[in-house]
Design a protein around this motif. Structure first.
Motif, PDB file in Angstrom:
ATOM      1  N   GLU A  23       0.832  -1.206   0.000  1.00 51.12           N
ATOM      2  CA  GLU A  23       0.000   0.000   0.000  1.00 51.12           C
ATOM      3  C   GLU A  23       0.859   1.245   0.000  1.00 51.12           C
ATOM      4  O   GLU A  23       1.966   1.261   0.560  1.00 51.12           O
ATOM      5  N   LYS A  24       0.300   2.271  -0.647  1.00 54.30           N
ATOM      6  CA  LYS A  24       0.960   3.578  -0.641  1.00 54.30           C
ATOM      7  C   LYS A  24      -0.123   4.622  -0.830  1.00 54.30           C
ATOM      8  O   LYS A  24      -0.737   4.701  -1.892  1.00 54.30           O
ATOM      9  N   GLU A  25      -0.389   5.361   0.209  1.00 53.39           N
ATOM     10  CA  GLU A  25      -1.429   6.397   0.199  1.00 53.39           C
ATOM     11  C   GLU A  25      -2.761   5.774  -0.241  1.00 53.39           C
ATOM     12  O   GLU A  25      -3.275   4.871   0.406  1.00 53.39           O
ATOM     13  N   ARG A  26      -3.329   6.211  -1.354  1.00 50.26           N
ATOM     14  CA  ARG A  26      -4.644   5.720  -1.790  1.00 50.26           C
ATOM     15  C   ARG A  26      -4.557   4.467  -2.664  1.00 50.26           C
ATOM     16  O   ARG A  26      -5.568   3.965  -3.133  1.00 50.26           O
ATOM     17  N   LEU A  27      -3.359   3.958  -2.867  1.00 43.68           N
ATOM     18  CA  LEU A  27      -3.150   2.817  -3.757  1.00 43.68           C
ATOM     19  C   LEU A  27      -2.803   1.564  -2.972  1.00 43.68           C
ATOM     20  O   LEU A  27      -2.036   1.607  -2.010  1.00 43.68           O
ATOM     21  N   LYS A  28      -3.355   0.450  -3.448  1.00 38.07           N
ATOM     22  CA  LYS A  28      -3.033  -0.846  -2.860  1.00 38.07           C
ATOM     23  C   LYS A  28      -2.916  -1.856  -3.987  1.00 38.07           C
ATOM     24  O   LYS A  28      -3.827  -1.981  -4.806  1.00 38.07           O
ATOM     25  N   ALA A  29      -1.801  -2.569  -4.025  1.00 38.90           N
ATOM     26  CA  ALA A  29      -1.569  -3.566  -5.062  1.00 38.90           C
ATOM     27  C   ALA A  29      -1.605  -4.953  -4.452  1.00 38.90           C
ATOM     28  O   ALA A  29      -1.069  -5.171  -3.359  1.00 38.90           O
ATOM     29  N   THR A  30      -2.258  -5.870  -5.177  1.00 37.82           N
ATOM     30  CA  THR A  30      -2.342  -7.255  -4.732  1.00 37.82           C
ATOM     31  C   THR A  30      -1.913  -8.172  -5.863  1.00 37.82           C
ATOM     32  O   THR A  30      -1.933  -7.781  -7.038  1.00 37.82           O
ATOM     33  N   LEU A  31      -1.537  -9.400  -5.517  1.00 40.19           N
ATOM     34  CA  LEU A  31      -1.023 -10.337  -6.511  1.00 40.19           C
ATOM     35  C   LEU A  31      -1.556 -11.742  -6.274  1.00 40.19           C
ATOM     36  O   LEU A  31      -1.570 -12.218  -5.134  1.00 40.19           O
ATOM     37  N   THR A  32      -2.020 -12.368  -7.375  1.00 43.75           N
ATOM     38  CA  THR A  32      -2.329 -13.794  -7.358  1.00 43.75           C
ATOM     39  C   THR A  32      -1.423 -14.463  -8.389  1.00 43.75           C
ATOM     40  O   THR A  32      -0.588 -13.813  -8.999  1.00 43.75           O
ATOM     41  N   LYS A  33      -1.631 -15.756  -8.602  1.00 41.85           N
ATOM     42  CA  LYS A  33      -0.767 -16.460  -9.548  1.00 41.85           C
ATOM     43  C   LYS A  33      -1.063 -16.089 -10.997  1.00 41.85           C
ATOM     44  O   LYS A  33      -0.270 -16.405 -11.888  1.00 41.85           O
TER      45      LYS A  33
END
Lengths: 114, 111
Positions: free
Chosen positions: B58-68
Protein backbone atom coordinates in the motif's frame (compact mmCIF):
# COMPACT_ATOMS: atom_id res chain seq x y z
CA UNK A 1 13.04 6.57 -4.55
CA UNK A 2 16.28 6.64 -6.50
CA UNK A 3 16.83 9.30 -9.15
CA UNK A 4 17.66 8.67 -12.79
CA UNK A 5 18.35 11.53 -15.15
CA UNK A 6 18.40 11.74 -18.92
CA UNK A 7 19.91 14.30 -21.21
CA UNK A 8 18.74 15.87 -23.38
CA UNK A 9 15.03 15.91 -22.57
CA UNK A 10 14.23 16.63 -26.20
CA UNK A 11 16.19 16.85 -29.43
CA UNK A 12 15.37 17.70 -33.03
CA UNK A 13 17.83 16.64 -35.71
CA UNK A 14 18.10 16.31 -39.45
CA UNK A 15 17.81 12.98 -41.19
CA UNK A 16 21.18 11.25 -41.46
CA UNK A 17 22.73 12.75 -38.33
CA UNK A 18 23.57 10.93 -35.11
CA UNK A 19 22.16 11.71 -31.69
CA UNK A 20 23.53 10.70 -28.28
CA UNK A 21 21.31 10.33 -25.23
CA UNK A 22 22.77 10.05 -21.73
CA UNK A 23 21.25 8.17 -18.81
CA UNK A 24 22.64 8.64 -15.31
CA UNK A 25 21.77 7.09 -11.96
CA UNK A 26 22.36 9.99 -9.58
CA UNK A 27 22.31 8.43 -6.13
CA UNK A 28 23.04 4.75 -6.62
CA UNK A 29 25.23 2.47 -8.67
CA UNK A 30 23.40 0.54 -11.35
CA UNK A 31 25.10 -2.54 -12.71
CA UNK A 32 22.28 -2.91 -15.21
CA UNK A 33 20.51 -0.26 -17.23
CA UNK A 34 17.75 -0.71 -19.77
CA UNK A 35 16.71 1.26 -22.82
CA UNK A 36 13.08 1.43 -23.94
CA UNK A 37 11.22 3.28 -26.64
CA UNK A 38 7.62 4.36 -26.54
CA UNK A 39 5.46 5.40 -29.47
CA UNK A 40 2.41 7.63 -28.93
CA UNK A 41 -0.44 5.92 -27.09
CA UNK A 42 1.61 2.72 -26.78
CA UNK A 43 3.47 1.06 -23.96
CA UNK A 44 7.19 0.77 -23.41
CA UNK A 45 9.12 -1.65 -25.59
CA UNK A 46 12.49 -2.91 -24.41
CA UNK A 47 15.29 -2.19 -26.86
CA UNK A 48 18.36 -3.42 -25.01
CA UNK A 49 19.89 -4.34 -21.69
CA UNK A 50 23.15 -2.67 -20.79
CA UNK A 51 25.63 -4.04 -18.26
CA UNK A 52 28.57 -2.03 -17.02
CA UNK A 53 31.76 -3.02 -18.76
CA UNK A 54 30.22 -5.44 -21.23
CA UNK A 55 28.38 -5.38 -24.53
CA UNK A 56 24.70 -4.61 -24.54
CA UNK A 57 22.12 -7.29 -25.23
CA UNK A 58 19.63 -6.23 -27.89
CA UNK A 59 16.05 -7.39 -28.27
CA UNK A 60 14.99 -9.14 -31.44
CA UNK A 61 14.41 -6.68 -34.24
CA UNK A 62 16.55 -3.90 -32.77
CA UNK A 63 19.54 -3.05 -34.96
CA UNK A 64 22.65 -2.96 -32.80
CA UNK A 65 24.60 -1.00 -35.42
CA UNK A 66 21.94 1.69 -35.46
CA UNK A 67 21.38 1.96 -31.73
CA UNK A 68 24.81 2.00 -30.11
CA UNK A 69 24.84 1.53 -26.37
CA UNK A 70 27.79 2.19 -24.10
CA UNK A 71 27.77 1.53 -20.35
CA UNK A 72 31.13 2.92 -19.31
CA UNK A 73 30.53 3.28 -15.59
CA UNK A 74 28.12 2.19 -12.86
CA UNK A 75 26.25 5.47 -13.16
CA UNK A 76 26.25 6.25 -16.89
CA UNK A 77 24.87 4.59 -19.99
CA UNK A 78 24.55 6.22 -23.40
CA UNK A 79 22.39 5.46 -26.41
CA UNK A 80 23.52 6.77 -29.78
CA UNK A 81 21.04 6.72 -32.63
CA UNK A 82 23.22 6.64 -35.73
CA UNK A 83 22.10 7.98 -39.11
CA UNK A 84 18.71 8.84 -37.70
CA UNK A 85 15.64 8.79 -39.94
CA UNK A 86 12.09 10.04 -39.36
CA UNK A 87 10.92 6.56 -38.38
CA UNK A 88 13.35 6.72 -35.43
CA UNK A 89 11.34 9.59 -33.96
CA UNK A 90 10.08 8.37 -30.62
CA UNK A 91 10.25 8.77 -26.86
CA UNK A 92 13.35 7.03 -25.53
CA UNK A 93 13.43 6.12 -21.84
CA UNK A 94 16.15 4.50 -19.77
CA UNK A 95 15.86 2.69 -16.47
CA UNK A 96 18.37 1.64 -13.87
CA UNK A 97 18.15 -1.36 -11.60
CA UNK A 98 19.02 -1.24 -7.92
CA UNK A 99 20.49 -4.11 -5.92
CA UNK A 100 17.04 -4.51 -4.36
CA UNK A 101 15.54 -5.22 -7.83
CA UNK A 102 13.68 -1.97 -8.08
CA UNK A 103 13.80 -0.26 -11.46
CA UNK A 104 13.72 3.48 -11.67
CA UNK A 105 13.10 5.29 -14.90
CA UNK A 106 14.50 8.48 -16.30
CA UNK A 107 12.24 11.31 -17.50
CA UNK A 108 12.66 10.31 -21.14
CA UNK A 109 14.07 11.94 -24.28
CA UNK A 110 11.79 13.03 -27.10
CA UNK A 111 13.60 12.56 -30.42
CA UNK A 112 12.23 14.17 -33.56
CA UNK A 113 14.01 13.49 -36.84
CA UNK A 114 13.16 15.84 -39.69
CA UNK B 1 5.70 -16.23 -24.67
CA UNK B 2 5.22 -13.85 -21.73
CA UNK B 3 2.06 -11.73 -21.94
CA UNK B 4 0.70 -8.86 -19.92
CA UNK B 5 -2.88 -7.65 -20.42
CA UNK B 6 -4.27 -4.65 -18.62
CA UNK B 7 -7.93 -3.73 -18.30
CA UNK B 8 -9.77 -1.54 -18.73
CA UNK B 9 -7.89 0.48 -21.35
CA UNK B 10 -9.42 3.66 -19.99
CA UNK B 11 -11.33 4.46 -16.83
CA UNK B 12 -13.13 7.59 -15.80
CA UNK B 13 -13.98 8.06 -12.12
CA UNK B 14 -15.50 10.80 -10.08
CA UNK B 15 -13.45 12.07 -7.20
CA UNK B 16 -13.97 9.73 -4.24
CA UNK B 17 -15.24 6.83 -6.39
CA UNK B 18 -13.04 3.82 -5.60
CA UNK B 19 -12.18 1.24 -8.25
CA UNK B 20 -9.64 -1.38 -9.33
CA UNK B 21 -7.35 -1.82 -12.29
CA UNK B 22 -6.53 -5.31 -13.51
CA UNK B 23 -3.28 -6.80 -14.82
CA UNK B 24 -3.45 -10.38 -16.10
CA UNK B 25 -0.21 -12.11 -16.93
CA UNK B 26 1.31 -15.30 -18.23
CA UNK B 27 5.01 -15.77 -17.64
CA UNK B 28 7.40 -18.66 -17.43
CA UNK B 29 8.45 -18.16 -13.84
CA UNK B 30 7.61 -14.82 -12.24
CA UNK B 31 10.44 -12.98 -10.60
CA UNK B 32 8.41 -9.85 -9.89
CA UNK B 33 5.39 -7.81 -10.94
CA UNK B 34 5.81 -4.05 -11.10
CA UNK B 35 3.33 -1.17 -11.07
CA UNK B 36 4.21 2.27 -12.40
CA UNK B 37 2.39 5.53 -12.91
CA UNK B 38 3.16 7.57 -16.02
CA UNK B 39 2.15 11.15 -16.67
CA UNK B 40 2.06 12.45 -20.27
CA UNK B 41 5.51 13.15 -21.68
CA UNK B 42 7.29 11.78 -18.62
CA UNK B 43 9.03 8.60 -17.59
CA UNK B 44 7.24 5.99 -15.45
CA UNK B 45 7.21 6.58 -11.71
CA UNK B 46 7.80 3.47 -9.59
CA UNK B 47 4.92 2.45 -7.34
CA UNK B 48 5.25 -1.17 -6.23
CA UNK B 49 6.97 -4.50 -6.79
CA UNK B 50 5.20 -7.72 -5.80
CA UNK B 51 6.98 -11.05 -5.72
CA UNK B 52 4.63 -13.80 -4.58
CA UNK B 53 0.94 -14.68 -4.63
CA UNK B 54 -0.89 -13.24 -1.65
CA UNK B 55 1.46 -10.31 -1.29
CA UNK B 56 -0.06 -6.85 -0.84
CA UNK B 57 1.51 -3.39 -0.75
CA UNK B 58 0.00 0.00 0.00
CA UNK B 59 0.96 3.58 -0.64
CA UNK B 60 -1.43 6.40 0.20
CA UNK B 61 -4.64 5.72 -1.79
CA UNK B 62 -3.15 2.82 -3.76
CA UNK B 63 -3.03 -0.85 -2.86
CA UNK B 64 -1.57 -3.57 -5.06
CA UNK B 65 -2.34 -7.26 -4.73
CA UNK B 66 -1.02 -10.34 -6.51
CA UNK B 67 -2.33 -13.79 -7.36
CA UNK B 68 -0.77 -16.46 -9.55
CA UNK B 69 -2.55 -15.10 -12.63
CA UNK B 70 -3.24 -11.44 -12.03
CA UNK B 71 -2.62 -8.32 -10.04
CA UNK B 72 -5.00 -5.59 -9.01
CA UNK B 73 -4.29 -1.96 -8.28
CA UNK B 74 -7.01 -0.68 -5.99
CA UNK B 75 -7.55 3.06 -5.84
CA UNK B 76 -9.46 4.25 -2.80
CA UNK B 77 -11.24 7.62 -2.86
CA UNK B 78 -9.22 8.91 -5.82
CA UNK B 79 -8.41 12.56 -6.34
CA UNK B 80 -7.93 14.42 -9.64
CA UNK B 81 -4.17 14.30 -9.14
CA UNK B 82 -4.35 10.51 -9.42
CA UNK B 83 -5.17 10.93 -13.11
CA UNK B 84 -2.41 9.22 -15.11
CA UNK B 85 -1.66 6.05 -17.04
CA UNK B 86 -0.94 3.09 -14.79
CA UNK B 87 1.44 0.52 -16.20
CA UNK B 88 1.91 -3.06 -15.11
CA UNK B 89 5.06 -5.00 -15.99
CA UNK B 90 6.30 -8.51 -15.31
CA UNK B 91 9.84 -9.63 -14.80
CA UNK B 92 10.42 -13.24 -15.76
CA UNK B 93 12.91 -15.39 -13.95
CA UNK B 94 14.88 -15.87 -17.18
CA UNK B 95 14.59 -12.28 -18.44
CA UNK B 96 17.78 -10.90 -17.02
CA UNK B 97 15.75 -8.36 -14.98
CA UNK B 98 14.14 -6.69 -18.02
CA UNK B 99 10.48 -5.70 -17.75
CA UNK B 100 7.67 -6.69 -20.11
CA UNK B 101 4.98 -4.01 -20.01
CA UNK B 102 1.26 -4.09 -20.57
CA UNK B 103 -0.40 -1.33 -22.58
CA UNK B 104 -1.57 0.51 -19.51
CA UNK B 105 -4.83 1.84 -18.10
CA UNK B 106 -5.51 5.52 -18.62
CA UNK B 107 -7.26 6.86 -15.52
CA UNK B 108 -9.12 10.15 -15.41
CA UNK B 109 -10.50 11.38 -12.10
CA UNK B 110 -12.92 14.26 -12.36
CA UNK B 111 -13.79 16.67 -9.53
Amino acid sequence: GAVVSQHPSWVICKSGTSVKIECRSLDFQATTMFWYRQFPKQSLMLMATSNEGSKATYEQGVEKDKFLINHASLTLSTLTVTSAHPEDSSFYICSAGTPGNEQFFGPGTRLTVL
Amino acid sequence: EDQVTQSPEALRLQEGESSSLNCSYTVSGLRGLFWYRQDPGKGPEFLFTLYSAGEEKEKERLKATLTKKESFLHITAPKPEDSATYLCAVQAANSGYALNFGKGTSLLVTP
